[in-house]
Design an enzyme around this catalytic site. Sequence first.
Site, PDB file in Angstrom:
ATOM      1  NE  ARG A 151     -34.286 -13.056   1.543  1.00 36.25           N
ATOM      2  CZ  ARG A 151     -33.137 -13.402   2.129  1.00 36.25           C
ATOM      3  NH1 ARG A 151     -32.767 -12.806   3.250  1.00 36.25           N
ATOM      4  NH2 ARG A 151     -32.369 -14.321   1.634  1.00 36.25           N
ATOM      5  CG  ASN A 193     -38.570 -20.107  -2.355  1.00 39.96           C
ATOM      6  OD1 ASN A 193     -38.220 -20.506  -3.456  1.00 39.96           O
ATOM      7  ND2 ASN A 193     -37.939 -19.128  -1.715  1.00 39.96           N
ATOM      8  CE  LYS A 234     -36.930 -19.272  -6.342  1.00 39.38           C
ATOM      9  NZ  LYS A 234     -36.507 -18.705  -5.042  1.00 39.38           N
ATOM     10  CD  GLU A 266     -32.680 -18.246  -5.453  1.00 33.03           C
ATOM     11  OE1 GLU A 266     -33.781 -18.161  -4.868  1.00 33.03           O
ATOM     12  OE2 GLU A 266     -31.828 -17.342  -5.422  1.00 33.03           O
ATOM     13  NE  ARG A 326     -40.407 -14.872  -8.798  1.00 35.82           N
ATOM     14  CZ  ARG A 326     -39.317 -14.966  -8.046  1.00 35.82           C
ATOM     15  NH1 ARG A 326     -38.741 -16.135  -7.846  1.00 35.82           N
ATOM     16  NH2 ARG A 326     -38.795 -13.901  -7.482  1.00 35.82           N
ATOM     17  NE  ARG A 332     -27.963 -14.652  -9.337  1.00 33.64           N
ATOM     18  CZ  ARG A 332     -28.211 -14.423  -8.060  1.00 33.64           C
ATOM     19  NH1 ARG A 332     -27.264 -14.594  -7.144  1.00 33.64           N
ATOM     20  NH2 ARG A 332     -29.411 -14.030  -7.662  1.00 33.64           N
ATOM     21  CG  ASP A 389     -32.188 -11.565  -5.974  1.00 31.73           C
ATOM     22  OD1 ASP A 389     -33.348 -11.177  -6.212  1.00 31.73           O
ATOM     23  OD2 ASP A 389     -31.904 -12.309  -5.024  1.00 31.73           O
ATOM     24  CD  GLU A 424     -40.385 -11.130  -9.012  1.00 33.03           C
ATOM     25  OE1 GLU A 424     -40.397 -11.940  -9.956  1.00 33.03           O
ATOM     26  OE2 GLU A 424     -40.039 -11.438  -7.850  1.00 33.03           O
ATOM     27  CD  GLU A 427     -33.777 -10.584  -0.766  1.00 27.85           C
ATOM     28  OE1 GLU A 427     -34.752 -10.558  -1.533  1.00 27.85           O
ATOM     29  OE2 GLU A 427     -32.961 -11.518  -0.740  1.00 27.85           O
ATOM     30  CD1 TRP A 458     -26.160 -17.998  -4.692  1.00 28.42           C
ATOM     31  CD2 TRP A 458     -26.325 -19.644  -3.194  1.00 28.42           C
ATOM     32  NE1 TRP A 458     -27.291 -18.718  -4.999  1.00 28.42           N
ATOM     33  CE2 TRP A 458     -27.425 -19.731  -4.092  1.00 28.42           C
ATOM     34  CE3 TRP A 458     -26.229 -20.583  -2.160  1.00 28.42           C
ATOM     35  CZ2 TRP A 458     -28.415 -20.711  -3.988  1.00 28.42           C
ATOM     36  CZ3 TRP A 458     -27.210 -21.550  -2.059  1.00 28.42           C
ATOM     37  CH2 TRP A 458     -28.305 -21.617  -2.970  1.00 28.42           C
TER      38      TRP A 458
END
Lengths: 687, 687
Positions: free
Chosen positions: A138, A184, A261, A265, A298, A309, A338, A360, A366, A532
């Site tokens: 991102r 990640n 994290k 995901e 997180r 979600r 998100d 956060e 993004e 998603w």
Amino acid sequence: MKAIVVNFLLLFFITGICAQDSHQLWLRKKTAIPVNVICTNKSATATIAIKELQQGWQGKRGANISLLIKKDKALKADGFRLTQSSVEANTELGILYGAFELLRRQQTGQPITEGISNPSYEIRILNHWDNPNGSIERGYAGSSIFWHKDSSLIVTDNDKMLWLEYARANASVGINATVLNNVNASPLMLSAAYLDRVKAIADIFRPYGIKVYLSIKFSSPALLGGLKTADPLDTKVIEWWKEKAREIYSLIPDFGGFLVKASSEGQPGPQDYGRTHADGANLLADAVGKYGGIIMWRAFVYSPNDKDRAKQAYNEFINLDGKFHDNVIIQVKNGPIDFQPREPFSPLFGALKQTSVMPEFQITQEYLGHAEHLVFLSTMWEECLQSDTYQQGPGSTVARCTDGSIYLQKHSAIAGVANIGLDTNWCGHDFAQANWYAFGRLAWNNSLSSDQIADEWIKQTFYPDVTETKISALYSSEWQVNFLAPVKQMMLESREAAVNYMMPLGFHHIMSANEHYGPGPWWAPARMRADWTPPYYHQADSAGVGFNRTNTGSNAVSQYREPLASQFNSVNDCPEIYLLWFHHLPWTYKMKSGKTLWEEICYHYDKGIKQVRQFQKIWDKVQPYVDKERFLSVQRKLRNQTSNAVLWKDACLLYFQQFSHMPIPYEIERPVSNLDEIISNDMRRRR
Amino acid sequence: MKAIVVNFLLLFFITGICAQDSHQLWLRKKTAIPVNVICTNKSATATIAIKELQQGWQGKRGANISLLIKKDKALKADGFRLTQSSVEANTELGILYGAFELLRRQQTGQPITEGISNPSYEIRILNHWDNPNGSIERGYAGSSIFWHKDSSLIVTDNDKMLWLEYARANASVGINATVLNNVNASPLMLSAAYLDRVKAIADIFRPYGIKVYLSIKFSSPALLGGLKTADPLDTKVIEWWKEKAREIYSLIPDFGGFLVKASSEGQPGPQDYGRTHADGANLLADAVGKYGGIIMWRAFVYSPNDKDRAKQAYNEFINLDGKFHDNVIIQVKNGPIDFQPREPFSPLFGALKQTSVMPEFQITQEYLGHAEHLVFLSTMWEECLQSDTYQQGPGSTVARCTDGSIYLQKHSAIAGVANIGLDTNWCGHDFAQANWYAFGRLAWNNSLSSDQIADEWIKQTFYPDVTETKISALYSSEWQVNFLAPVKQMMLESREAAVNYMMPLGFHHIMSANEHYGPGPWWAPARMRADWTPPYYHQADSAGVGFNRTNTGSNAVSQYREPLASQFNSVNDCPEIYLLWFHHLPWTYKMKSGKTLWEEICYHYDKGIKQVRQFQKIWDKVQPYVDKERFLSVQRKLRNQTSNAVLWKDACLLYFQQFSHMPIPYEIERPVSNLDEIISNDMRRRR
């Protein structure tokens, strides 16, 4: 030898040899007016403060200004006190922050009134989603400033220069921490070779008060350490983390800690071993605790099995309240999904009462047009921070629930996902610099208004290249009327414009898949997990549109404290900006304006376009006040933004019209592309 | 056997089994009211007339109508006389045309007044630029209806059906001739195999009065005949053409003749042998003359060596006036360059006084948005036909200079380059059918107004699918106000809109190379002949813009008869629509509006966009009156048209702004794309 290079660079930098370009951010080179800075402290940090004042002074010629470190109980952490002739603080960093504040006031024409300034949050941290190969998840402003594209770990002079400039920019707005790598995370990041580079960065950041943190992969003990497990209750795992912490702190004694994290995901986490998030976080907290380290854990977790979600982070964490060790902070995204153009605040804010919670925010855009769209995010963050959770009665804003005003929390912090890369202007879009700036300013003072922040940023960033110009003349009425006012108006309106042309009235997550740039409400391939895909979120059908999160639906409203739960639950009381977030309503539903829901949707998209077109006119008219490079760069991006806004409108209206079967009001400009063509272009781009 | 098939098809067709779709053009199936048609003539043509009346009658129930062939000196060629109860004519074809006129008047609600109608032109011909492989040069409606994609020459039932429908549509508007193949002709077309197919086509066309013509390659005697030369004065060449004519006429006794593009754009011609256009044309004229054949010789010639392409056709042909045989007609494009959105009329009209001259219009929209843009060309042709050449004093319009009113010419003719292909709706765009219709109607009556033509076409083409509806009710005030009036307004305004957003104020030839669709004023690759590049035509530089064709420049104005030469030469008197065609002017030149030239250019482009956006609203609002298929098809094309118009504006304004260095007026919507991106997209598309 290294120290010498750093000092040389420091000197090189603060004497201001840089060319006057967009690389300078809001710290544009000025012709300084002579000032007499009195300071007995000779530390690196104090030296920086002195030089900054000397090279940036815009006050009385030959004035005396003292920098004093002295105990002052009114000051918290690195807070400072300004007087007409001094900056006082408990720490060297306080002095530096005070010096920057003094210069900011001079440059923005604000009075230097006596008084103190304390930071709202102890830790004001950037999260860089930078990968070891230099790419940035991102990221829209070039490669990483920390990690080379060829994965080389050699520290070059150019690296050091950039890190120095970066540290200075952060310090100038009060940012005091940074996570150097992607959430990640690669396990490699904890290897000796990488830690050496982290140390090099930390050494350069230190005089500017920036602590470094790392994102870690929870399975590192197995992946990197060769253990058979990463179970947080396994003694070997516990030992491994302790040893890793010892290794890190031996290199970097003021290392900040870890950002994690986990079980999210596809990332490994404690749940892989039947443990809780608290087990995982506490494992790491214990490893770094004795060195003063912090774990930022997180709350961004969700699984495809749940029906909504938006409810999951809350459900996952609410029962763990009080189970985390003191040096754990739960990092919670502003909204429950998100980083969408607009979300209501996450119900975790204020709900976790015995746990440190930090907001956060996402500085990188993004879901807000990447570095192509001019979107000033300060208003979005202000909206979140000022949202009232009612958790401890009226006035329990997200800001006050997280900054220690309401809850006794050992640590307070706020994170911003950085928008910084190797591009000359750091952020891709010249106006994206304002988001970096705004994050820092709000992290220092979470009650600042976006108007004030925009005002400051414009004045500093578009400071004309003049010599010996008096501030009073510079900020002449003509400049204020013709430049400052319209540009500020544009910035303050820009996020609402983006909401209008992307996802108005509570729409969310209807963007194009993967790159999250253009529209994609149709995207729902077979076998893709539903949460998603946009149809999961907009729920459009011939009966209506919107996600029913009321007590007849997913009941996500119940996660909010009264009176919010009832307000969101009631279609009449729910703010229209959140309408389709909480309600599934018929296309003919009557809005407060008297229009149908369908018409209101159409008018919102259309308004967004009109707003961006107006931004173009504003910008074109201010050409005489801007250097050519930045004028042209912003101009071309605004063109693309309008073009993209038109695409959003056409795509969403034509897509939803398939369900509403209602005409687009004839007062509105007609679509200029066809849905099937838009979709096939979108698919082609994705291939 | 063939004749039987044809008759079967004829029967099949005229009993009206076709589905009600866009394929029916302006001849939509109606529920006929019974009528008693009295006709003693039993010819195929008379039979068609009878059936058309029976299946389309919308007059008094049970009325008697007589079809009478009788000598009438007031009637020219296939003209006719209408009375309340009869159609009278000298020929069977006159009867057919009269029958179609009678039905048209009924269907469009016009009174049946007694009177005669004579065609303005003897030959009303379509030029198909169809290639033997089925492709069509500048065709935007699918492949050829005459030539198969696989080059097969087998005549299928489907071929015959299409040819029949095509012939009927042409006959219904008075078109009586057609050229079956591209002016860039293949020599194969004259081979026996191809001529067999031409004969098959001619046989089907004959009852509808359509004569077939062929484009020929001038070098055919060499390429096809194996001769060593194609020199028009060579006896073997002369013999070859005579023999070829004999062969053709033995197959098709009423064969029309040849269309010739010679010594033009790389095509062979008499100049290859040092001969003149007259030598070439007369060679062919002599070959077909004894059979009544015609040679249409195109004046579309230019070489890269001349300084002004606009002057060349005139220079080439003016000295040959009187040198052509009687059965040669010089075919002259409406303007001096090449079918641009707007050109002044070609100075050859009226200047050739002892030579038959025919106008060539382009129905296919090569430079006017192909089959994507809604552009009703009737107004453009009307503008040309009504242009006063002053060659024989005031009133010497192009129409009167070409239709025999002024000059004694053996033959009169008018050609239209067809926009017809295999697409279901024939023309790609449903509204492009109106251009086919308009060409036919103007060819029959060159003083018809575009308003009248649009009115007729809309009424016939959007005749609702009703049974037993009375015309009076059908054309109710509501339908007229809500459908007819706005749609007609859109059509009548559409060509000026295209001029505005493509090439206003005399701009010409600034389109994208090769495909001639989008904008391309920048295109000028190295080593490209200059007269194929836009900068040759717009001549933009920092001093100004436009092609100086005054007496200080190329002096093309001198090719026009006074007072036009002086009017065009004078910047004050020159109509602003032709300003940049004739003048190179400073960007700051003051226009009649008081605006600078630059501003006027900007406002024209912007106006074009506003017009097309308005067309979109008009069309969306008439949805209740149109079948879904055509509504959606036109709607999607209008969307693309607006999108393309915006691209034209952005491209041209941003390109020319590089020379003008002046701001786009701030009242005008800003560009939404960037010049470098537009150009690179254009280049990429071309690769």
